[in-house]
Enzyme design. Structure first.
Site, PDB file in Angstrom:
ATOM      1  N   ASP A 106     -15.586 -27.059 -24.878  1.00 31.13           N
ATOM      2  CA  ASP A 106     -15.632 -28.185 -23.931  1.00 31.13           C
ATOM      3  C   ASP A 106     -15.466 -27.643 -22.509  1.00 31.13           C
ATOM      4  OD1 ASP A 106     -15.363 -30.409 -22.394  1.00 31.13           O
ATOM      5  OD2 ASP A 106     -14.030 -31.470 -23.778  1.00 31.13           O
ATOM      6  N   SER A 190     -31.144 -28.634  -9.857  1.00 30.48           N
ATOM      7  CA  SER A 190     -31.794 -29.938  -9.859  1.00 30.48           C
ATOM      8  C   SER A 190     -32.507 -30.110  -8.518  1.00 30.48           C
ATOM      9  CB  SER A 190     -30.737 -31.027 -10.019  1.00 30.48           C
ATOM     10  OG  SER A 190     -31.212 -32.261  -9.527  1.00 30.48           O
ATOM     11  N   TYR A 203     -22.912 -34.385  -7.358  1.00 36.98           N
ATOM     12  CA  TYR A 203     -23.999 -33.802  -8.154  1.00 36.98           C
ATOM     13  C   TYR A 203     -24.901 -32.928  -7.277  1.00 36.98           C
ATOM     14  CZ  TYR A 203     -27.762 -33.400 -11.565  1.00 36.98           C
ATOM     15  OH  TYR A 203     -28.700 -32.893 -12.440  1.00 36.98           O
ATOM     16  N   LYS A 207     -25.142 -28.813  -7.528  1.00 31.95           N
ATOM     17  CA  LYS A 207     -26.431 -28.215  -7.891  1.00 31.95           C
ATOM     18  C   LYS A 207     -26.929 -27.298  -6.779  1.00 31.95           C
ATOM     19  CE  LYS A 207     -26.907 -29.659 -12.031  1.00 31.95           C
ATOM     20  NZ  LYS A 207     -26.988 -28.691 -13.149  1.00 31.95           N
TER      21      LYS A 207
END
Ligand SMILES: NC(=O)c1ccc[n+]([C@@H]2O[C@H](COP(=O)([O-])OP(=O)(O)OC[C@H]3O[C@@H](n4cnc5c(N)ncnc54)[C@H](OP(=O)(O)O)[C@@H]3O)[C@@H](O)[C@H]2O)c1
Length: 317
Positions: A106, A190, A203, A207
């Site tokens: 994890d 991304s 995010y 990225k």
């Protein structure tokens, strides 16, 4: 007369610059996807194993299948052992000669080198030719930082999952690649990292970290025989994107991974899919205020739809 010469020189220089820019755009769109010759991945990797993180779903799972199809043994790393077992079974059914190992880990609950050490030790017992740093986490829907769904826990998880695994695993597996003077590291970023995207702060920034890390590592390992590739996709059908139906601009994960893997060794930095690269190049040509306007409109539209859905669900409870 001299004045006219200067005007002509400025005109030709301008045309040459525009021509160069357009040619670069066409090469980035067509080169890795249609023009450049294929690369022998086994030879580039010089190690029979491919490690894929976040390998039980979406893009990671599709990378695992594509690399198995190309003759690599696979290590699947993900959170859920039952899902790992299912994917291993699927791989064994499809590729009977492929050896598959699983590692349940994890990444959100593992913050220290000590947490990673057992996995690192296991991986370093194998000749790892390819490392795909795919695991990633995003928002439920676009939102400003202090109102993010999931709150500070989600902020922490996205930051950790999107930055720590790619950094630690790359650092831990590079020594064996350096010794063999060969190896492939693919880092999933991304297209949201290409621009500062409002309502996607954590995010988009994490990225960007992946893009920056990969770009710097390319400089550090330029003469060590190691390929370090950044893949920065637009939308791909997956649980994360919540897009179910594929289209010209939104491929399914299998088509995406097949295309992205075929670009290894042809380009160090691309979106992974030709129709994504067309979108990236068009966005890159737009003036930044137009791009910001488009991105903001899309993000606020998505947020409004998500909030409406949330309100509907709360009412039905
Ligand atoms: N899909 C897109 O449109 C898109 C666009 C641009 C970039 N990307 C990037 O591509 C990568 C893959 O995205 P995806 O859409 O394929 O994601 P996805 O469908 O949500 O799959 C995520 C995978 O990561 C695993 N995972 C999630 N949290 C984990 C954790 N804490 N520890 C270990 N494993 C964990 C999941 O396994 P479990 O099910 O066991 O949790 C699953 O195998 C990400 O880095 C993403 O940022 C995706």
């Amino acid at each position: 007369m001299a004045c006219q010469c200067l005007v002509n020189a400025a005109g030709y220089t301008f045309l040459a610059l525009v021509g160069y820019k357009l040619l670069s755009v066409f090469i980035r769109i067509l080169g890795p996807y249609l023009l450049f010759p294929g690369v022998d991945l086994k030879n580039k990797a010089k190690g029979g194993w491919a490690v894929v993180t976040g390998a039980t779903d979406g893009i990671g799972k599709a990378y695992a299948f594509e690399l198995a199809r190309r003759g690599f043994n696979i290590v699947l790393v993900s959170r859920t052992q039952s899902k790992l077992n299912d994917v291993k079974k699927e791989l064994n059914e499809k590729f009977s000669n492929t050896e598959v190992r699983t590692f349940a880990f994890d990444f959100a609950r593992s913050m220290t080198r000590q947490d990673y050490q057992p996995m690192i030790d296991e991986l370093n017992k194998l000749e790892v030719g390819v490392l795909v740093n795919n695991v990633g986490m995003s928002y439920d829907y676009p939102e400003s930082l202090h109102k993010m769904e999931g709150g500070l826990d989600r902020v922490t998880d996205i930051t950790v999952i999107n930055t720590l695994p790619v950094t630690l695993l790359t650092a831990a597996l590079l020594p064996q690649m350096v010794d063999r003077h060969a190896g492939i590291v693919v880092n999933l970023s991304s297209a949201s990292a290409n621009y500062p995207m409002a309502l996607w702060a954590v995010y988009s920034s994490t990225k960007k970290y992946v893009q920056w890390l990969s770009e710097i590592l390319r400089r550090e390992y330029a003469n060590k025989g190691i390929t370090i590739q950044t893949i920065s996709p637009m939308l791909v059908c997956s649980n994360m994107s919540k897009v179910k139906r594929s289209s010209f601009f939104t491929p399914n994960a299998t088509s995406f991974a097949r295309s992205a893997v075929s670009t290894i060794g042809k380009t160090d930095d691309t979106s992974g899919y030709m129709s994504h690269q067309i979108q990236v190049e068009i966005m890159g040509l737009l003036p930044s205020f137009v791009r910001d306007y488009l991105i903001n409109s899309m993000s606020t539209g998505t947020r409004a739809a998500a909030l409406k859905k949330k309100a509907r669900e709360a009412k039905n409870e």
